[in-house]
Write a protein that holds these residues in place. Structure first.
Motif, PDB file in Angstrom:
ATOM      1  N   GLU A  20      19.805  -6.056  77.243  1.00 50.97           N
ATOM      2  CA  GLU A  20      18.621  -5.000  76.458  1.00 50.97           C
ATOM      3  C   GLU A  20      18.058  -5.649  75.698  1.00 50.97           C
ATOM      4  OE1 GLU A  20      17.648  -1.245  77.258  1.00 50.97           O
ATOM      5  OE2 GLU A  20      18.306  -1.328  79.250  1.00 50.97           O
ATOM      6  N   TRP A  21      16.722  -6.144  75.237  1.00 48.49           N
ATOM      7  CA  TRP A  21      16.841  -6.545  74.111  1.00 48.49           C
ATOM      8  C   TRP A  21      14.679  -5.924  73.921  1.00 48.49           C
ATOM      9  CZ3 TRP A  21      19.411  -9.115  77.722  1.00 48.49           C
ATOM     10  CH2 TRP A  21      20.319  -9.426  77.528  1.00 48.49           C
ATOM     11  N   ASP A  22      14.872  -5.741  73.061  1.00 46.73           N
ATOM     12  CA  ASP A  22      12.807  -4.994  72.837  1.00 46.73           C
ATOM     13  C   ASP A  22      11.916  -6.064  72.741  1.00 46.73           C
ATOM     14  OD1 ASP A  22      14.174  -2.307  72.729  1.00 46.73           O
ATOM     15  OD2 ASP A  22      14.052  -2.700  70.475  1.00 46.73           O
ATOM     16  N   VAL A  23      11.005  -6.261  73.403  1.00 44.00           N
ATOM     17  CA  VAL A  23      10.664  -7.924  73.217  1.00 44.00           C
ATOM     18  C   VAL A  23       8.604  -7.533  73.122  1.00 44.00           C
ATOM     19  CG1 VAL A  23      11.606  -8.828  74.894  1.00 44.00           C
ATOM     20  CG2 VAL A  23      10.363  -7.108  76.460  1.00 44.00           C
ATOM     21  N   ASP A  24       7.982  -8.233  72.530  1.00 48.53           N
ATOM     22  CA  ASP A  24       5.940  -7.698  73.006  1.00 48.53           C
ATOM     23  C   ASP A  24       5.912  -8.909  73.770  1.00 48.53           C
ATOM     24  OD1 ASP A  24       6.587  -5.577  71.124  1.00 48.53           O
ATOM     25  OD2 ASP A  24       6.602  -7.186  69.435  1.00 48.53           O
ATOM     26  N   ASN A  25       5.206  -8.468  74.942  1.00 45.83           N
ATOM     27  CA  ASN A  25       5.046  -9.093  75.902  1.00 45.83           C
ATOM     28  C   ASN A  25       3.105  -9.658  75.837  1.00 45.83           C
ATOM     29  OD1 ASN A  25       7.105  -8.379  77.206  1.00 45.83           O
ATOM     30  ND2 ASN A  25       6.820  -9.965  78.999  1.00 45.83           N
ATOM     31  N   ASN A  26       2.828 -10.681  76.363  1.00 46.91           N
ATOM     32  CA  ASN A  26       1.298 -11.407  75.986  1.00 46.91           C
ATOM     33  C   ASN A  26       0.751 -11.448  77.687  1.00 46.91           C
ATOM     34  OD1 ASN A  26       1.167 -12.216  73.396  1.00 46.91           O
ATOM     35  ND2 ASN A  26       1.908 -14.049  74.007  1.00 46.91           N
ATOM     36  N   VAL A  27      -0.215  -9.842  77.658  1.00 45.62           N
ATOM     37  CA  VAL A  27      -0.762 -10.104  78.810  1.00 45.62           C
ATOM     38  C   VAL A  27      -2.665 -10.238  78.755  1.00 45.62           C
ATOM     39  CG1 VAL A  27      -1.300  -8.212  80.720  1.00 45.62           C
ATOM     40  CG2 VAL A  27       0.600  -7.779  79.703  1.00 45.62           C
ATOM     41  N   TRP A  28      -2.716 -11.199  79.969  1.00 43.52           N
ATOM     42  CA  TRP A  28      -3.449 -12.162  79.555  1.00 43.52           C
ATOM     43  C   TRP A  28      -4.339 -11.901  81.207  1.00 43.52           C
ATOM     44  CZ3 TRP A  28      -3.941 -14.947  75.952  1.00 43.52           C
ATOM     45  CH2 TRP A  28      -2.659 -15.446  74.752  1.00 43.52           C
ATOM     46  N   ILE A  29      -5.680 -11.705  80.511  1.00 44.44           N
ATOM     47  CA  ILE A  29      -6.807 -10.949  81.730  1.00 44.44           C
ATOM     48  C   ILE A  29      -7.533 -12.131  81.821  1.00 44.44           C
ATOM     49  CG2 ILE A  29      -8.381  -9.596  82.550  1.00 44.44           C
ATOM     50  CD1 ILE A  29      -6.934  -7.445  80.617  1.00 44.44           C
ATOM     51  N   VAL A  30      -8.236 -12.750  82.807  1.00 46.07           N
ATOM     52  CA  VAL A  30      -8.874 -13.975  83.188  1.00 46.07           C
ATOM     53  C   VAL A  30     -10.338 -12.857  83.759  1.00 46.07           C
ATOM     54  CG1 VAL A  30      -9.298 -16.444  83.670  1.00 46.07           C
ATOM     55  CG2 VAL A  30      -7.225 -15.447  82.656  1.00 46.07           C
ATOM     56  N   GLY A  31     -11.427 -13.226  83.317  1.00 47.33           N
ATOM     57  CA  GLY A  31     -12.921 -12.977  84.208  1.00 47.33           C
ATOM     58  C   GLY A  31     -13.965 -13.411  83.575  1.00 47.33           C
ATOM     59  N   ASP A  32     -14.376 -12.228  84.246  1.00 43.01           N
ATOM     60  CA  ASP A  32     -15.756 -12.050  83.426  1.00 43.01           C
ATOM     61  C   ASP A  32     -16.585 -10.285  83.605  1.00 43.01           C
ATOM     62  OD1 ASP A  32     -16.384 -11.052  86.308  1.00 43.01           O
ATOM     63  OD2 ASP A  32     -17.994 -13.476  86.575  1.00 43.01           O
ATOM     64  N   ASP A  33     -17.502 -10.235  83.536  1.00 44.32           N
ATOM     65  CA  ASP A  33     -18.347  -8.585  83.450  1.00 44.32           C
ATOM     66  C   ASP A  33     -17.749  -7.471  84.901  1.00 44.32           C
ATOM     67  OD1 ASP A  33     -18.503  -9.107  80.925  1.00 44.32           O
ATOM     68  OD2 ASP A  33     -20.191  -9.060  81.285  1.00 44.32           O
ATOM     69  N   THR A  34     -17.400  -8.941  85.827  1.00 44.15           N
ATOM     70  CA  THR A  34     -17.606  -7.618  87.228  1.00 44.15           C
ATOM     71  C   THR A  34     -16.101  -8.210  87.529  1.00 44.15           C
ATOM     72  OG1 THR A  34     -18.347  -9.336  88.347  1.00 44.15           O
ATOM     73  CG2 THR A  34     -20.005  -7.985  87.352  1.00 44.15           C
ATOM     74  N   GLU A  35     -15.520  -8.797  87.557  1.00 43.23           N
ATOM     75  CA  GLU A  35     -14.300  -8.957  88.200  1.00 43.23           C
ATOM     76  C   GLU A  35     -13.177  -9.690  87.222  1.00 43.23           C
ATOM     77  OE1 GLU A  35     -14.811 -11.232  91.425  1.00 43.23           O
ATOM     78  OE2 GLU A  35     -14.911 -13.091  91.052  1.00 43.23           O
ATOM     79  N   ALA A  36     -12.558  -9.773  87.550  1.00 38.73           N
ATOM     80  CA  ALA A  36     -10.730 -10.061  86.596  1.00 38.73           C
ATOM     81  C   ALA A  36      -9.198 -10.209  87.080  1.00 38.73           C
ATOM     82  CB  ALA A  36     -10.626  -9.413  85.171  1.00 38.73           C
ATOM     83  N   ILE A  37      -8.687 -10.893  87.365  1.00 39.80           N
ATOM     84  CA  ILE A  37      -7.015 -11.447  87.310  1.00 39.80           C
ATOM     85  C   ILE A  37      -6.149 -10.828  86.054  1.00 39.80           C
ATOM     86  CG2 ILE A  37      -7.480 -12.609  88.921  1.00 39.80           C
ATOM     87  CD1 ILE A  37      -6.255 -14.811  87.411  1.00 39.80           C
ATOM     88  N   VAL A  38      -5.398 -10.100  86.465  1.00 41.60           N
ATOM     89  CA  VAL A  38      -4.236  -9.927  85.776  1.00 41.60           C
ATOM     90  C   VAL A  38      -3.030 -11.281  85.402  1.00 41.60           C
ATOM     91  CG1 VAL A  38      -1.979  -8.317  84.043  1.00 41.60           C
ATOM     92  CG2 VAL A  38      -5.031  -8.134  84.975  1.00 41.60           C
ATOM     93  N   ILE A  39      -2.527 -11.644  84.677  1.00 35.24           N
ATOM     94  CA  ILE A  39      -1.329 -12.614  84.502  1.00 35.24           C
ATOM     95  C   ILE A  39      -0.387 -12.114  83.843  1.00 35.24           C
ATOM     96  CG2 ILE A  39      -0.422 -14.388  84.047  1.00 35.24           C
ATOM     97  CD1 ILE A  39      -2.718 -15.787  84.118  1.00 35.24           C
ATOM     98  N   ASP A  40       0.554 -11.179  84.270  1.00 32.35           N
ATOM     99  CA  ASP A  40       2.019 -10.899  83.897  1.00 32.35           C
ATOM    100  C   ASP A  40       1.314  -8.975  83.324  1.00 32.35           C
ATOM    101  OD1 ASP A  40       3.570 -12.308  84.754  1.00 32.35           O
ATOM    102  OD2 ASP A  40       3.331 -13.866  82.288  1.00 32.35           O
ATOM    103  N   ALA A  41       2.029  -8.576  84.702  1.00 30.78           N
ATOM    104  CA  ALA A  41       1.279  -6.992  84.425  1.00 30.78           C
ATOM    105  C   ALA A  41       2.407  -6.471  83.749  1.00 30.78           C
ATOM    106  CB  ALA A  41       0.983  -6.303  85.631  1.00 30.78           C
ATOM    107  N   ALA A  42       2.585  -6.091  81.960  1.00 28.46           N
ATOM    108  CA  ALA A  42       3.762  -6.669  81.324  1.00 28.46           C
ATOM    109  C   ALA A  42       3.949  -4.420  80.983  1.00 28.46           C
ATOM    110  CB  ALA A  42       4.390  -6.917  80.355  1.00 28.46           C
ATOM    111  N   HIS A  43       5.017  -3.248  80.758  1.00 24.76           N
ATOM    112  CA  HIS A  43       4.903  -2.908  80.220  1.00 24.76           C
ATOM    113  C   HIS A  43       4.055  -1.196  80.485  1.00 24.76           C
ATOM    114  CE1 HIS A  43       8.139  -4.743  78.822  1.00 24.76           C
ATOM    115  NE2 HIS A  43       6.769  -6.004  77.849  1.00 24.76           N
TER     116      HIS A  43
END
Length: 209
Positions: A20-43
């Motif tokens: 086990e290792w402590d980690v910080d993950n990047n979560v990316w959200i791509v979209g506009d003011d009405t809709e989006a996708i999430v890339i990697d739903a971390a933690h």
């Protein structure tokens, strides 16, 4: 409306092969003011949902199924109704974390995901894990690489389900062929560009990174 990329850092634990290792993950959200996708739903599903700000979540896209990239995916899916998408080659890894809940859809090489009028192309880039994918958004000049390519080298390949020769082939054939000014948004740490990383390929191979 203008498409944008939002960035969230979440913290937790990466667990594999008994470590086990402590980690910080990047979560990316791509979209506009009405809709989006999430890339990697971390933690932290609640933090990711808050960052969405009420936008409709069209999909939760997993770059791979190491637990630190998917641990919050089921809770986020339940809260938003969004489907979880994963390359099927990573299903064995997924089931280590979520044995009672399978993804809702499969990612495939060449598949296109459209959100807010912008298309992201799925690139299958195995090596760090068998089902690793990157998401290339040419209109945004960006590729989301998960743990396949970082600033300064490829993702780790010293654990189960990984292969150094395979990740090198993936990076050489699928990523370093992208325009040099393409911004690389990674699963951990700072961004880089394809042009900054490409000259280092031979050094990575010599070092067996």
């Amino acid at each position: 409306m203008t498409v944008r990329i939002d960035h969230l850092v979440t913290s937790g634990t990466f667990a594999l092969d008994g470590g086990e290792w402590d980690v910080d993950n990047n979560v990316w959200i791509v979209g506009d003011d009405t809709e989006a996708i999430v890339i990697d739903a971390a933690h932290d599903a609640a933090a990711i949902e808050a960052a969405l700000g009420g936008r409709t979540l069209r999909a939760i896209v997993c770059t791979h199924a190491h637990n630190d990239h998917i641990d919050a995916a089921p809770a986020l899916a339940e809260a938003t109704g969004a489907p979880i998408l994963l390359h099927p080659a990573d299903l064995p890894l997924w089931l280590q974390t979520h044995p009672e809940r399978t993804p809702d859809g499969a990612l495939a090489d060449g598949q296109e995901i459209t959100v807010a009028g912008t298309t992201l192309k799925v690139l299958h880039t195995p090596g760090h894990a068998p089902g690793c994918v990157c998401l290339y958004a040419p209109e945004l000049g960006t590729v989301f690489t998960g743990d396949t390519l970082f600033q300064g080298g490829p993702g780790a390949t010293g654990r189960s389900f990984s292969s150094f020769p395979t990740i090198i082939d993936s990076i050489r054939d699928r990523l370093l062929t992208l325009p040099g000014d393409t911004k690389v948004r990674t699963g951990h740490g700072d961004p880089t560009t394809i042009g900054a990383e490409a000259p280092q390929l031979d050094d990575w191979i010599k070092r067996g990174h």
